[in-house]
Design an enzyme around this catalytic site. Sequence first.
Site, PDB file in Angstrom:
ATOM      1  CG  HIS A 153      36.684  37.214  43.603  1.00  0.00           C
ATOM      2  ND1 HIS A 153      37.374  37.195  44.794  1.00  0.00           N
ATOM      3  CD2 HIS A 153      35.371  37.178  43.934  1.00  0.00           C
ATOM      4  CE1 HIS A 153      36.520  37.114  45.791  1.00  0.00           C
ATOM      5  NE2 HIS A 153      35.297  37.110  45.301  1.00  0.00           N
ATOM      6  CB  SER A 274      53.305  52.412  19.399  1.00  0.00           C
ATOM      7  OG  SER A 274      54.566  51.794  19.215  1.00  0.00           O
ATOM      8  CE  LYS A 280      49.972  49.117  22.006  1.00  0.00           C
ATOM      9  NZ  LYS A 280      51.325  49.082  22.565  1.00  0.00           N
ATOM     10  CD  GLU A 287      49.251  53.165  29.780  1.00  0.00           C
ATOM     11  OE1 GLU A 287      50.094  52.274  29.896  1.00  0.00           O
ATOM     12  OE2 GLU A 287      49.100  53.813  28.719  1.00  0.00           O
TER      13      GLU A 287
END
Length: 455
Positions: A153, A274, A280, A287
């Site tokens: 969970h 970025s 970043k 992804e």
Amino acid sequence: MWGGRFEAGPASVMEEITPSIDFDKRLAAQDIAGSRAHAAMLADQGIIGKADCAAILAGLDAVEKEIAAGDFVFRRALEDIHLNIESRLAEIAGPAAGRLHTARSRNDQVATDFRLWVREACGRADGGLAALQHALLAQAEAHAATIMPGFTHMQPAQPITFGHHCLAYVEMLARDRGRFADAARRMNESPLGAAALAGTSFPIDREATAKALGFSHPMRNSLDAVSARDFALEYLAAAVIAATNLSRLAGELVQWTSPAFGFVRLSDAFTTGSSIMPQKRNPDAAELVRGKTGRVLGDFVALATVVKGLALAYGSDLQEDKERVFDAADTLELCLAAMQGMVGDLTADPEAMRRAAEPGYPTATDLADWIVRVLKKPFRAAHHIAGGAVRRAEELGLRLDQLPLAELKALDPAITEDVFAVLTLDASVHSRTSFGGTAPSRVREQVAWWRERLA
Ligand code: ARG
């Protein structure tokens, strides 16, 4: 190729809708292999002459060389790879080329070419999955005893090892490989010789062409042979399950590389920056692997929809099969390569993992188990006592193993000093020695088992 029956040429929109050459040129090698097998068989059966067969085979060699050299001109006016190759063959080999299509139709031809292609794609998927398994195995071996929080969970559940986590993916990928192997085995039968749909009156030898192309036998029903695309659906189904599995690992990498977790650092080679935020380090490849799952599922759904309700035998609808499979194969192979690179290159941070494993009372089960084992209480009663200990620790802002013995004795006077031995992360992980469990000894055992299997 069929001018005999027609007076007028096709409408211009037909030149847009009918050609498949833009994508089915990828079947060139398979088409040539199929033609070689077919021509040799026709000659062996005395259906065409030896000299014509030799001219055809020499012409096919020349076509193959032209394609390899990039000199072959693919023409949309010739619709597809089959007619493009046959037409060029006629230019090279002369009238003999006109005999190649005896006892053959583009319907069994395309079914044969496509099966050969998909069979190879199964092999490539297997190779990519195996390479990723090796990368995971190396991480598992290096981190057999690296403690991290195990979640259910998404809440801290029990401590586990990073090696154990990596091995979970090795298992998943093994099942993916099994699905591709099953699909490859089932699709490995030859449609060639089914002709348009009904077979042929020529004395062909379908066993011979099947064997020449590495198929285990000819398909037993000519209608089925030209209309079946479930082999492609099986490939796509295996691909989408594999992509789905990859997406879970990708999702975890995205999570683990976030500074909020910091469990893993991807190499610079697999990270992007970025354009606005200089700090970043984006896990773009992970992804994208996660995102591309949608594409592969779309490919499966698209082809299943094409085939659904389609009457036997061949319909041009089936021309829509190839792009979906090519797209899924390209996508899956790219994702596997990216994932293998990321996993192979990543650096785990054992300290960050351990730090994250501390909060959330992940050894509460170990406390309950100790009460069962040593104090002989029923598990439900032990669960209640351990729950009280967690509540008390929370009130005092302490970890479970920092709780004074007096606090534990207040919950059950029979609890002794010995209990502290089971409350640390290390003790917890090392105690889980059941088969398939997370104990480093078990993880090492599984790594060795997989090393042998994958060797
Ligand atoms: N280009 C076709 C395909 O991809 C080849 C078979 C065409 N057969 C036919 N009768 N039009 O399926």
